[in-house]
Design a protein around this motif. Structure first.
Motif, short mmCIF file in Angstrom:
data_model
loop_
_atom_site.label_atom_id
_atom_site.label_comp_id
_atom_site.label_asym_id
_atom_site.label_seq_id
_atom_site.Cartn_x
_atom_site.Cartn_y
_atom_site.Cartn_z
N PHE A 180 0.86 -1.19 0.00
CA PHE A 180 0.00 0.00 0.00
C PHE A 180 0.89 1.23 0.00
O PHE A 180 1.79 1.37 0.83
CB PHE A 180 -0.91 0.00 1.23
N GLN A 181 0.62 2.14 -0.94
CA GLN A 181 1.41 3.37 -1.03
C GLN A 181 0.48 4.58 -1.17
O GLN A 181 -0.67 4.46 -1.61
CB GLN A 181 2.36 3.30 -2.23
N LEU A 182 1.02 5.71 -0.80
CA LEU A 182 0.26 6.96 -0.80
C LEU A 182 1.05 8.04 -1.51
O LEU A 182 2.23 8.27 -1.19
CB LEU A 182 -0.03 7.37 0.65
N THR A 183 0.43 8.67 -2.51
CA THR A 183 1.05 9.81 -3.18
C THR A 183 0.10 11.00 -3.11
O THR A 183 -1.06 10.89 -3.50
CB THR A 183 1.37 9.50 -4.66
N LEU A 184 0.58 12.11 -2.61
CA LEU A 184 -0.23 13.31 -2.47
C LEU A 184 -0.10 14.20 -3.70
O LEU A 184 0.93 14.20 -4.36
CB LEU A 184 0.20 14.10 -1.23
N GLY A 185 -1.16 14.96 -3.96
CA GLY A 185 -1.07 15.92 -5.05
C GLY A 185 -2.40 16.19 -5.72
O GLY A 185 -3.43 15.62 -5.35
N ASP A 186 -2.37 17.05 -6.70
CA ASP A 186 -3.57 17.46 -7.40
C ASP A 186 -3.82 16.55 -8.61
O ASP A 186 -3.25 15.48 -8.74
CB ASP A 186 -3.48 18.93 -7.81
N ARG A 187 -4.68 17.00 -9.51
CA ARG A 187 -5.07 16.17 -10.64
C ARG A 187 -3.90 15.86 -11.57
O ARG A 187 -3.92 14.85 -12.28
CB ARG A 187 -6.20 16.84 -11.42
N SER A 188 -2.86 16.70 -11.58
CA SER A 188 -1.71 16.41 -12.44
C SER A 188 -0.99 15.15 -11.95
O SER A 188 -0.45 14.38 -12.75
CB SER A 188 -0.75 17.60 -12.46
N VAL A 189 -0.97 14.94 -10.63
CA VAL A 189 -0.38 13.72 -10.08
C VAL A 189 -1.24 12.52 -10.47
O VAL A 189 -0.74 11.48 -10.90
CB VAL A 189 -0.25 13.83 -8.55
N GLY A 190 -2.56 12.67 -10.33
CA GLY A 190 -3.47 11.60 -10.73
C GLY A 190 -3.31 11.24 -12.19
O GLY A 190 -3.33 10.06 -12.56
N ALA A 191 -3.14 12.25 -13.05
CA ALA A 191 -3.01 12.00 -14.49
C ALA A 191 -1.75 11.19 -14.79
O ALA A 191 -1.77 10.27 -15.62
CB ALA A 191 -2.98 13.32 -15.24
N GLN A 192 -0.63 11.53 -14.13
CA GLN A 192 0.61 10.77 -14.36
C GLN A 192 0.46 9.31 -13.95
O GLN A 192 0.98 8.41 -14.61
CB GLN A 192 1.76 11.41 -13.59
#
Length: 490
Positions: free
Chosen positions: A208-220
């Protein structure tokens, strides 16, 4: 009361280690009650995103989590549940979610307290043997297995970060899928607390991992070919972008995208009960939930009496600071969303809508909007969802007109019917093109144990639920002895 609360530090959790993403110097997290900044936002950089993807792909290729026996995976989920049972988690999460989303703390506390049960439920599903079965075959038993598609990306929304985020995480882990959670940039704190719980409970690194950020992070993350399944809850624009990104490689997607939900009140309804349902549908989570009331459809003969009762109840709703225990309703999540809902109200006013409100606003500078019913608009002007405490009113003369109105949008997530004639109510509800219909009641929870939360039309793709979400992350694998047919088709 004092409202000086420290929020969890914003951190990623990658390959079993916490790290700090870069600070977003242009944007901050704001207290929804005051619109004042309370914490700097953070965005994962490309190197951090790639590290998370590399880790989850390594876990998948090695098969270490997928090949972990179901009972052992269940034990890890139980360990997560035990850790999350500590009062530290519920208190921290409920306060953080309340401040950032605007939902009243009485509601966010209930959601935070459900966390252990979400992981225990996923563990129980594994122990019941749903992913490993045997069925009869032509030459003995056949193995009917469900195995993970591969690394899963989980994108949680700001309006239900704890309940929805934990459901996605527990389901993916139960399925044997290593997963990456990308929470909303507006409400990331419950995700961070789940990462702490995973770390303390000894969940294997990288599972299980967690990455924070906005939609640009989600898109990548969505666009990376190492991601083999995506579960997203959010808006229609985001859902469409994810569906496009996943289409070429046929990556399975689970999308819940909202709904302009219809509540139908027939002439024979208990109007006091219906009024309570209407007010609940507009005020729960401040109207910021996918199954909130969107359009009130009422028989013309009872409209005036019903609205009198609704206005009377709305007058007694206490809008206040989301951390006040006496508040029945709080503010909208942030200034941008507040302005969008105000714009939606003004659009309907320009279409001839009459605004009906009765709830006093507090003396606070946050994102507060009183519950508002809008009467007098044409049905064709109210087909789109307003994600806030706003609903439109339309009348009908007979059942056929009511059904045409109830099925008159492209969205189909939830519906509600009020009638003293239960046989008639069930018959009508079965014809509503929506994922679920509740009769003579309005509640936050699912209506039946084991039943899915479906989405029709533009409300999404796929079904969510206890077993349904776990199985979404898997594909069928059938293995058994077969007869050998002769050559030539004889």
């Amino acid at each position: 009361m004092s409202r000086d609360h420290s929020l969890p530090e914003l951190a990623n959790y990658i390959d079993g280690a916490f790290s700090t993403p870069a600070i977003d110097r242009e944007r901050s997290l704001h207290d929804a009650n005051t619109d004042k900044p309370i914490q700097g936002r953070r965005n994962s950089n490309r190197e951090q995103i790639q590290a998370a993807l590399t880790t989850t792909d390594r876990i998948y290729q090695a098969g270490t989590w997928e090949d972990t026996p179901a009972e052992e995976r269940a034990e890890h989920l139980e360990a997560m549940a035990v850790e999350l049972s500590s009062a530290e988690y519920a208190e921290t999460i409920s306060i953080a979610d309340s401040l950032t989303s605007g939902a009243i703390v009485r509601t966010t506390r209930k959601m935070a307290q459900m966390l252990p049960f979400v992981f225990r439920g996923a563990a129980a599903y594994l122990r019941e043997g749903h992913l490993d079965k045997q069925v009869p075959g032509p030459r003995g038993s056949v193995d009917y297995l469900r195995r993970p598609w591969g690394p899963a990306l989980l994108i949680a929304p700001w309006n239900g970060p704890t309940a929805i985020g934990s459901h996605k995480v527990a389901s993916a882990l139960a399925a044997g899928a290593p997963c990456i959670l990308k929470p909303s940039e507006f409400t990331p704190h419950s995700a961070i607390m789940m990462a702490r719980a995973a770390d303390r409970a000894g969940l294997p690194k990288g599972v299980f991992q967690l990455t924070l950020g906005d939609r640009s992070v989600g898109a990548q993350l969505v666009e990376d070919p190492r991601i083999k399944a995506v579960s997203f809850t959010g808006g229609l624009a985001g859902g469409r972008a994810i569906a496009r990104a996943c289409a070429d490689d046929f990556v399975p997607t689970q999308l819940e995208l909202g709904g302009n939900n219809q509540l139908v009140v027939f002439a024979d309804a208990d109007l006091d009960l219906a009024a309570t349902g209407i007010v609940y549908g507009m005020t729960n989570l401040n109207g910021q939930w996918c199954r909130a009331l969107g359009r009130l459809l009422v028989h013309e003969s009872v409209k005036d009496r019903l609205l009198d009762k609704v206005m009377s109840q709305l007058a007694n709703i206490h809008i206040g600071h989301s951390l006040d225990e006496e508040s029945d309703m709080g503010p909208l999540v942030h200034r941008g969303h507040f302005e969008q809902v105000q714009s939606d109200i003004e659009r309907l006013r320009s279409c001839g809508g009459e605004m009906l409100t009765a709830t006093p606003l507090p003396q606070l500078e946050g994102n507060f909007i009183a519950p508002t019913l809008i009467d007098g608009c044409r049905p064709e002007d109210t087909r789109e969802e307003i994600f806030g405490p706003v609903a439109t009113i339309h009348t009908f003369r007979d059942d056929s007109e009511a059904l045409a109105l109830a099925n008159g949008t492209d969205l189909g997530l939830a519906g509600y019917v009020y009638s003293e004639n239960e046989e008639k109510a069930f018959a009508f509800a079965r014809k509503m093109r929506t994922g679920g219909v509740k009769i003579n009641g309005y509640s936050l929870l699912s209506i039946g144990e084991g039943t899915p939360r479906g989405a029709w039309g533009l409300s999404g793709l796929g079904e969510e639920g206890h077993g349904q979400s776990i199985e979404f992350f898997t594909g069928a694998r059938v293995v058994g002895l077969s007869p050998q047919d002769p050559l030539g088709g004889r």
